[in-house]
Design an enzyme around this catalytic site. Structure first.
Site, PDB file in Angstrom:
ATOM      1  CB  SER A   1      10.543  11.827   2.793  1.00 58.42           C
ATOM      2  OG  SER A   1       9.627  12.731   2.240  1.00 58.42           O
TER       3      SER A   1
ATOM      4  CG  HIS B   1       7.670   1.501   1.830  1.00 55.21           C
ATOM      5  ND1 HIS B   1       7.208   0.279   1.434  1.00 55.21           N
ATOM      6  CD2 HIS B   1       8.950   1.592   1.426  1.00 55.21           C
ATOM      7  CE1 HIS B   1       8.173  -0.354   0.796  1.00 55.21           C
ATOM      8  NE2 HIS B   1       9.234   0.416   0.777  1.00 55.21           N
TER       9      HIS B   1
HETATM   10  N1  RBF Z   1       8.988   9.398  -0.581  1.00 56.04           N
HETATM   11  C1  RBF Z   1       8.284  10.486  -0.219  1.00 56.04           C
HETATM   12  O1  RBF Z   1       8.873  11.550  -0.062  1.00 56.04           O
HETATM   13  N2  RBF Z   1       6.929  10.424  -0.027  1.00 56.04           N
HETATM   14  C2  RBF Z   1       6.216   9.256  -0.145  1.00 56.04           C
HETATM   15  O2  RBF Z   1       4.998   9.279   0.039  1.00 56.04           O
HETATM   16  C3  RBF Z   1       6.948   8.087  -0.499  1.00 56.04           C
HETATM   17  N3  RBF Z   1       6.303   6.915  -0.593  1.00 56.04           N
HETATM   18  C4  RBF Z   1       7.017   5.801  -0.888  1.00 56.04           C
HETATM   19  C5  RBF Z   1       6.362   4.561  -0.979  1.00 56.04           C
HETATM   20  C6  RBF Z   1       7.074   3.403  -1.305  1.00 56.04           C
HETATM   21  C7  RBF Z   1       6.356   2.113  -1.386  1.00 56.04           C
HETATM   22  C8  RBF Z   1       8.476   3.507  -1.560  1.00 56.04           C
HETATM   23  C9  RBF Z   1       9.274   2.283  -1.918  1.00 56.04           C
HETATM   24  C10 RBF Z   1       9.116   4.712  -1.480  1.00 56.04           C
HETATM   25  C11 RBF Z   1       8.409   5.867  -1.159  1.00 56.04           C
HETATM   26  N4  RBF Z   1       9.055   7.099  -1.104  1.00 56.04           N
HETATM   27  C12 RBF Z   1       8.357   8.210  -0.733  1.00 56.04           C
HETATM   28  C13 RBF Z   1      10.468   7.245  -1.516  1.00 56.04           C
HETATM   29  C14 RBF Z   1      11.460   7.121  -0.367  1.00 56.04           C
HETATM   30  O3  RBF Z   1      11.414   8.292   0.451  1.00 56.04           O
HETATM   31  C15 RBF Z   1      12.904   6.978  -0.939  1.00 56.04           C
HETATM   32  O4  RBF Z   1      13.171   8.020  -1.828  1.00 56.04           O
HETATM   33  C16 RBF Z   1      13.119   5.653  -1.662  1.00 56.04           C
HETATM   34  O5  RBF Z   1      12.674   4.561  -0.909  1.00 56.04           O
HETATM   35  C17 RBF Z   1      14.608   5.446  -2.021  1.00 56.04           C
HETATM   36  O6  RBF Z   1      15.410   5.440  -0.840  1.00 56.04           O
END
Ligand code: RBF
Length: 170
Positions: A61, A93
């Site tokens: 996201s 996060h």
């Molecule tokens: N991206 C999502 O779309 N949904 C999530 O629930 C989500 N949870 C994350 C939790 C953590 C601890 C991290 C590090 C990243 C998460 N991400 C999630 C990914 C984030 O949107 C993104 O793609 C990455 O952090 C790379 O920029």
């Protein structure tokens, strides 16, 4: 648990001349797949031609605003639906990503001159997300359907004015 919804207008909008891009994150795949499917199904019901629906993905996201900005430059579209699903975990996060992405998706509309539909679920539990993706029978419904309706309505009613505003630099 009450889940509120949008009041319907008496009319639906004709999507036959509307071009829509869907950009979705790939985290929480089951939920995302259902939201994207619901959105595409409803766009077609509203008359949007299959050839006028573009689907693109980003890793998570957090990447949605950059994806939206790039799509707006590269593709001839009237509206962009940004779909993601954030589920709260043990760390911060969720809060940082939710706020940053929400703010960017709001403000980018005025730069690119196209409506961006906010299809980001920000849920405290995975079950909340499943309910809003139509994956738990009898609980909520597939919000992707609403986002399709929103994309068509915003394009038809406000697309032209927003585009002029962005081009005028105001
Ligand atoms: N991206 C999502 O779309 N949904 C999530 O629930 C989500 N949870 C994350 C939790 C953590 C601890 C991290 C590090 C990243 C998460 N991400 C999630 C990914 C984030 O949107 C993104 O793609 C990455 O952090 C790379 O920029």
């Amino acid at each position: 648990m009450a889940i509120s919804g949008r009041a319907k207008e008496d009319q639906t909008y004709d999507g036959s001349g509307v071009k829509v891009a869907i950009i979705h994150a790939r985290w929480n795949e089951e939920v995302i797949d259902s939201l994207v499917e619901g959105c595409i199904r409803r766009l077609k019901e509203l008359g949007v031609h299959s050839s006028n629906i573009t689907v693109e993905s980003v890793p998570g996201s957090y990447e949605l605003p950059v994806g939206v900005a790039s799509l707006a430059q590269e593709k001839d579209v009237d509206a962009i639906v940004a779909i993601g699903c954030l589920v709260k975990g043990d760390t911060m996060h969720f809060e940082y990503i939710s706020e940053a992405v929400s703010n960017q998706l709001m403000s980018i509309q005025f730069k690119i001159g196209k409506p961006v539909i906010f299809g980001l679920l920000t849920c405290l539990t995975y079950d909340q997300a499943k309910a809003r993706a139509g994956l738990i029978p009898g609980q909520a419904h597939n919000h992707g359907v609403d986002w399709a309706e929103c994309a068509v309505e915003m394009s038809v009613k406000f697309g032209s004015g927003l585009n002029k505003l962005a081009r005028s630099g105001n």
